[in-house]
Write an enzyme that holds these catalytic residues in place. Structure first.
Site, short mmCIF file in Angstrom:
data_model
loop_
_atom_site.label_atom_id
_atom_site.label_comp_id
_atom_site.label_asym_id
_atom_site.label_seq_id
_atom_site.Cartn_x
_atom_site.Cartn_y
_atom_site.Cartn_z
CG HIS A 13 -2.04 0.99 1.11
ND1 HIS A 13 -1.90 2.32 1.48
CD2 HIS A 13 -3.31 0.85 0.65
CE1 HIS A 13 -3.04 2.95 1.26
NE2 HIS A 13 -3.92 2.09 0.76
CG HIS A 14 1.61 5.08 -2.83
ND1 HIS A 14 2.70 5.77 -2.33
CD2 HIS A 14 1.70 5.19 -4.17
CE1 HIS A 14 3.40 6.27 -3.33
NE2 HIS A 14 2.82 5.93 -4.46
CB SER A 15 -0.36 4.42 3.60
OG SER A 15 -0.53 3.03 3.85
#
Length: 464
Positions: free
Chosen positions: A119-121
């Site tokens: 996930h990009h987070s």
């Protein structure tokens, strides 16, 4: 960025030793807290919560149809990686996975493939790539970290120093140009967030019944990830001959390829020039060595590395036109990039997004993020990789192909250097661009034409 994920495909030169790979992944994530966290909601607010990680749950060895794999292993890998874009991740676990595909493909030297989804987070492309390389080793010396290319000096008005003999008028004029360009760019950025939208083209069709709800929330179709190898030495050959940067060359190649595809698909007259816009992500961290990052990780000072997402955004013009001279695309790209280097746009867009996030919460930040991608046509990025062959947990790495999915754009163009290879990676919405392999061919063919034109140019100069 709720639905935005990073996908990295890595070609390996040996069969996968699953126990060794699993142990390597466990060591990789141990110093990075976000890889041990999930997002939880309390009182309407989200926060990170630490959980115990079972690494085996994040190592996936899929059982694929052996007949399909034997018939077309390249297609089997492509189909499997594409399925990751529609297959949800378990929110009760930290959102990262390693998918191991232990069979050879037609790419020279590739015996197995690893597909990483995160996930990009957890981080942007730069921080995730640094973390991955920090656990890799040089193939020539397994006790040493990968050798990275020498960091190039950043150029442009932001970094330029006026000569000592420059007069006061020259200094004032340079700052006036910098501020003027910054103001113009910020006005266009604000207009893009509010109303300014790229025209509908073969790369950006009109909304067709709910794919895009207008604020960036995107109900995506199957996403395809395809890549092609270019010679990094050839890219540098064009760079030196044209007295420009590698980014200028790569942007010129993208402009030529997209032009070729557009005019073939749309049937528009070739004399017509169209201007589309790309979102270019720029790493705003100070340039530093890989060893510096590794030392910070080992010393438990990983916060100093500024993990997470440390990106500014630039709205970059992509000109679609049919030029008789292929080098015209590189010249136009250099002109566009030089103009952007005389602006503080990247700094202000990053700070503006941060301010909106703090003042209006996640919905305010999501509004800027979503509208920026909804109203533009594509995304573009370039990352630097090791300058030599590396090994990942004892497995020789043949290529590295990072990409992403989850934004409303139908096309994302990534470039990744590694050893003597420059990979061009396309992330495409299959419904919008069904002939994505043909688009990838356009990148290869456009680069060949630019190379040929460069050779002819140098030959004519030498003759004169």
């Amino acid at each position: 960025m709720e639905d935005v994920y990073v996908v990295v495909t890595i070609g390996l030169g040996s069969p996968i030793n699953v126990p060794a790979f699993t142990a390597g992944v466990a060591n990789l994530i141990s110093p990075y807290p976000r890889f041990h966290c999930i997002q939880v909601t309390e009182g309407g607010n989200r926060r990170w919560a630490r959980v115990k990680v079972n690494v085996d749950e994040h190592i996936v060895v899929p059982e694929l149809d052996p007949v399909a794999v034997a018939a077309n292993p390249d297609r089997a890998v492509e189909d499997y990686v594409a399925s990751l874009s529609v297959y949800p991740m378990d929110p009760s676990r930290p959102r990262w996975e390693f998918h191991l595909l232990d069979f050879p493909t037609s790419e020279p030297g590739v015996v197995s493939t690893v597909a990483i989804r995160a996930h990009h987070s957890l981080g942007d492309g730069v921080s995730l790539m640094v973390l991955l390389l920090a656990s890799a080793r040089s193939a020539a010396d397994p006790t040493s970290l990968p050798v990275m290319p020498q960091q190039s000096v950043r150029t442009g008005a932001i970094y330029a120093r006026q000569p000592r003999h420059a007069g006061a008028l020259a200094r004032v004029w340079s700052w006036f140009v910098l501020m003027w360009h910054t103001m113009v760019d910020l006005c266009f950025f604000a207009a893009t967030i509010l109303f300014l939208r790229d025209p509908h083209t073969v790369f950006k069709p009109a909304a067709d019944g709910g794919d895009d709800d207008g604020d960036g929330v995107f109900h995506h179709h199957n996403r395809r990830f395809v890549h092609r190898s270019l010679s990094l030495d050839d890219v540098k050959f064009v760079k030196n001959a044209m007295n420009c940067t590698v980014n200028d060359v790569l942007l010129g190649v993208a402009s030529a390829a997209l032009s070729r595809y557009y005019f073939r698909k749309s049937g528009d007259i070739n004399t017509k020039e169209i201007c589309l816009r790309s979102v270019l992500g720029v790493n705003i961290r100070p340039t530093t060595s890989l060893q510096t990052y590794v030392n910070m990780i080992k010393s438990d000072k990983s916060n100093e590395v500024a993990w997470g997402n440390q990106l500014g955004q630039i709205l970059l013009k992509i000109h679609l036109a049919m030029h008789d001279d292929p080098l015209a695309y590189v010249r136009k790209a250099k002109e566009t990039m030089d103009r952007k280097k005389s602006s503080l746009e990247v700094v202000f867009t990053h700070k503006t997004s941060e301010c909106f996030l703090k003042m209006f919460g996640p919905k305010g930040g999501a509004f800027i993020f979503g509208r920026m991608f909804t109203n533009t046509t594509l995304s573009f990025s370039n990352m630097i990789g090791p300058a030599e062959q590396i090994e990942l947990y004892g497995h020789p790495v043949v290529f590295i192909a990072p990409s992403a999915y989850g934004v409303s754009q139908a096309l994302i163009v990534h470039y990744q250097s590694y050893n003597s290879i420059m990979k061009v990676i396309l992330s495409v919405d299959e419904k919008t661009i069904p002939d994505y392999h043909q688009l990838l061919d356009d990148f290869s063919l456009s680069f060949e034409h630019i190379m040929d034109a460069t050779s002819r140019l140098l030959a004519s100069i030498k003759k004169e």
